[in-house]
Structure formats: structure tokens, C-alpha cells
Scaffold this motif. Structure first.
Motif, PDB file in Angstrom:
ATOM      1  N   ALA A  24      17.407   6.742  51.830  1.00  0.00           N
ATOM      2  CA  ALA A  24      16.720   5.724  51.037  1.00  0.00           C
ATOM      3  C   ALA A  24      15.694   4.966  51.880  1.00  0.00           C
ATOM      4  CB  ALA A  24      17.736   4.759  50.438  1.00  0.00           C
ATOM      5  N   LEU A  76      22.730   5.324  45.744  1.00  0.00           N
ATOM      6  CA  LEU A  76      21.558   4.504  46.057  1.00  0.00           C
ATOM      7  C   LEU A  76      21.714   3.082  45.551  1.00  0.00           C
ATOM      8  CD1 LEU A  76      18.688   3.985  47.031  1.00  0.00           C
ATOM      9  CD2 LEU A  76      17.852   5.028  44.903  1.00  0.00           C
ATOM     10  N   THR A  77      22.079   2.895  44.287  1.00  0.00           N
ATOM     11  CA  THR A  77      22.194   1.540  43.763  1.00  0.00           C
ATOM     12  C   THR A  77      23.297   0.766  44.490  1.00  0.00           C
ATOM     13  OG1 THR A  77      23.453   2.531  41.928  1.00  0.00           O
ATOM     14  CG2 THR A  77      21.176   1.866  41.483  1.00  0.00           C
ATOM     15  N   GLN A  90      21.648  -0.437  47.620  1.00  0.00           N
ATOM     16  CA  GLN A  90      20.731  -1.532  47.296  1.00  0.00           C
ATOM     17  C   GLN A  90      21.491  -2.830  47.051  1.00  0.00           C
ATOM     18  OE1 GLN A  90      18.848   0.402  43.953  1.00  0.00           O
ATOM     19  NE2 GLN A  90      17.029   0.950  45.140  1.00  0.00           N
ATOM     20  N   TYR A 101      19.213   1.019  35.689  1.00  0.00           N
ATOM     21  CA  TYR A 101      19.850   1.021  37.007  1.00  0.00           C
ATOM     22  C   TYR A 101      19.563  -0.269  37.778  1.00  0.00           C
ATOM     23  CZ  TYR A 101      21.029   6.041  36.794  1.00  0.00           C
ATOM     24  OH  TYR A 101      21.560   7.260  36.476  1.00  0.00           O
ATOM     25  N   LEU A 102      18.308  -0.677  37.802  1.00  0.00           N
ATOM     26  CA  LEU A 102      17.945  -1.852  38.585  1.00  0.00           C
ATOM     27  C   LEU A 102      18.529  -3.117  37.979  1.00  0.00           C
ATOM     28  CD1 LEU A 102      14.276  -1.047  39.658  1.00  0.00           C
ATOM     29  CD2 LEU A 102      16.416  -0.695  40.911  1.00  0.00           C
ATOM     30  N   MET A 110      13.029   3.234  49.637  1.00  0.00           N
ATOM     31  CA  MET A 110      13.684   2.877  48.378  1.00  0.00           C
ATOM     32  C   MET A 110      14.750   1.793  48.549  1.00  0.00           C
ATOM     33  SD  MET A 110      13.856   6.587  46.448  1.00  0.00           S
ATOM     34  CE  MET A 110      14.549   5.860  44.951  1.00  0.00           C
ATOM     35  N   ALA A 165      15.948   5.084  40.147  1.00  0.00           N
ATOM     36  CA  ALA A 165      16.905   4.665  41.176  1.00  0.00           C
ATOM     37  C   ALA A 165      18.175   5.509  41.179  1.00  0.00           C
ATOM     38  CB  ALA A 165      17.257   3.192  41.004  1.00  0.00           C
TER      39      ALA A 165
END
Length: 281
Positions: free
Chosen positions: A274, A82-83, A86, A62-63, A279, A139
Motif C-alpha cells: 500500500a 488495505l482498509t 488504513q 470502503y472509505l 494508498m 480501496a
């Protein structure tokens, strides 16, 4: 001579000023080989509709998908809630442009091995306390972020304090299901779509659902501002191609029935959660 001429003609047909490939990726929420099989035809469709070369680039985790987007190595990504947050926080002017109809009200299932004496209930199952437990990827929105939010909300405890410590991370939704179904861990959490797909194939008969979360926003296509290098208004064209998509085989790559327009504001609640769990930066 004919063969040589054919080769020269073929190579000469590629202009020196051809646009660089539009590269897109997706979070590896399932087996990466399977994702490549799904997304290569999707890339060909985008290429035909947009008139620029398009390449699917697998992400190792994911990251890594977020990092590729941050570095400009990919200009489009199928992110989780979430990603996506980010990535957009890291890249000014990046924006969510499409989501599945299903992503407006996504949810997660908490599951246990069938030997665990807990039955499905509308209330969060207190009987999970002290059990071995696995999230999906660290993530993941549906496999970690929102489940952790609801665990804390209903128990007042962090996951490591509520479950047997340490809590695990399987890395993907299908892996979570199989770990629980095989009895390697007592319990886990995964998104409802993966559960439904595996259950339909009889692959999770060793597990059962004990609680389903409230709904939340999740997956989305996020566009990098570099897309405008293909011409003014290109991002809007791409958004229309995505939301006009009707081919079931291509939508199946996303496990979606239809794509609709999205905006960054659709994921404001995900961003707040998040931030509360530290996060996002």
C-alpha cells in the motif's frame, strides 16, 4: 391500568447507566442489503456473549467504513487487508484481533468474457493488454491493491498504461463478475470466494478465469482502543468470542469456516504494498 403499569415497568428496566452500544461495521464488498441481513444476527450473537448492546452499522463504501472507525463511530470493523491498515494507521493502538483461516492465503482471479481469446495460464496473460478492464472498489485489497501490484510486477506498467484507458471501478466483487460475464467490459479482477459463490449458482457462465494471483493476507476484524470503555480486558474477551465462534450460519456472514487470532504484523506485507502504491498516509 395493567397496560400502563406494564409499560412503566418495561421502561424502568433500562438503567440510566446502561453502556452505550458497541457499534461495528464491515466494508461493503457485496450488496449492502444482503450484508445487513447477514450481520444483524452476528450482532445479536456478540451481544449475548459479551453482555453489552451491539449494533451493526452499514457503510456506504470502503472509505466510509474507515472514516467511521477513525471518528470512533464504530468500535469494531470487518475490514479488508488495505482498509484495516488504513484504519489502524489512523487510530493509535487499534489492532487486528481476528481473521478467517482463509485470510492467511487469500487470492484474486483475473477473469475475461468468454469471447476473449485468452486461456488460463500460470503466466500473467499478456493478451490482456489493451482490453477494457475493471477493478472492484478503489480501496479493495483483493479487487484492486494486490491485483494492481501484480499487474505492475508482471508488465512493468501502471494499469491505465497496460489496459484500455480509463480502467474502471465497479465498486464490489459481484458487480465486477457481472460486468465481465455480460460483456460490458472485456476483463476484470475479483476475489476467489465471490467467484466461487457466483459460479456455483451459475451466474457467471459468460466469464472465465485466465489467471490467479499468488496468495496474500486479507480480511480481518480490527478493534478500536475505545472498546476498553466496557472494562479492562474487554478486547481480549471479544477476541475470544470471535475465535470461539463455531456456528456455520454466523460464520457464513463472513464467508469463513473459522476465525483465528490475528495481529497487526500479519498485514505488514499489505502495508508495504500500500505504501509503494501511495494508498496509505
Amino acid at each position: 391500568m395493567v397496560m400502563i403499569f406494564a409499560w412503566v415497568a418495561c421502561t424502568a428496566s433500562v438503567p440510566d447507566d446502561a453502556p452505550p452500544p458497541l457499534r461495528f461495521s464491515a466494508i461493503p464488498d457485496h450488496d449492502t442489503t444482503l450484508l445487513k441481513q447477514r450481520f444483524d444476527p452476528f450482532a445479536r450473537h456478540l451481544e449475548a456473549q459479551l453482555g453489552v448492546p451491539v449494533e451493526y452499522v452499514p457503510a456506504t463504501d470502503y472509505l466510509a467504513a474507515v472514516e467511521m472507525f477513525k471518528n470512533g463511530d464504530v468500535q469494531l470493523a470487518w475490514f479488508g487487508g488495505l482498509t484495516g491498515v488504513q484504519a489502524r494507521r489512523a487510530v493509535p493502538k487499534a489492532r487486528a484481533i481476528a481473521q478467517g483461516v482463509e485470510d492467511q492465503a487469500f487470492r484474486s482471479h483475473f477473469i475475461v468474457h468468454r469471447s476473449v481469446d485468452i486461456e488460463a495460464n500460470e503466466d500473467f496473460p499478456a493478451g490482456l493488454k489493451g482490453r477494457t478492464f475493471t477493478f472492484g472498489a478503489p480501496a479493495s485489497t483483493s479487487g484492486r491493491l494486490m491485483p494492481e501490484h501484480f499487474i505492475r510486477e508482471h508488465t512493468g506498467l501502471a494499469p491505465d498504461a497496460f489496459f484500455a484507458s480509463p480502467v474502471g471501478f465497479s465498486g464490489a466483487h459481484d458487480k465486477t463478475a457481472r460486468l465481465v460475464a455480460s460483456g460490458q467490459v472485456n476483463a476484470g479482477v475479483l476475489n476467489y470466494q465471490t467467484w466461487d459463490a457466483l459460479a456455483a449458482k451459475g451466474e457467471v457462465e459468460g466469464a472465465k478465469i485466465v489467471w490467479t494471483t499468488p496468495t496474500y493476507a486479507d480480511y480481518n476484524f480490527t478493534a478500536h482502543p475505545d472498546l476498553e470503555r466496557y472494562g479492562d480486558g474487554f478486547t481480549a474477551r471479544l477476541q475470544k468470542v470471535l475465535t470461539d465462534l463455531r456456528e456455520p450460519a454466523l460464520l457464513g456472514a463472513l464467508s469463513r469456516s473459522q476465525l483465528i487470532s490475528a495481529s497487526n504484523e500479519d498485514f505488514a506485507a499489505i502495508e508495504r504494498v500500500a505504501m509503494s502504491l501511495d494508498m496509505v498516509r
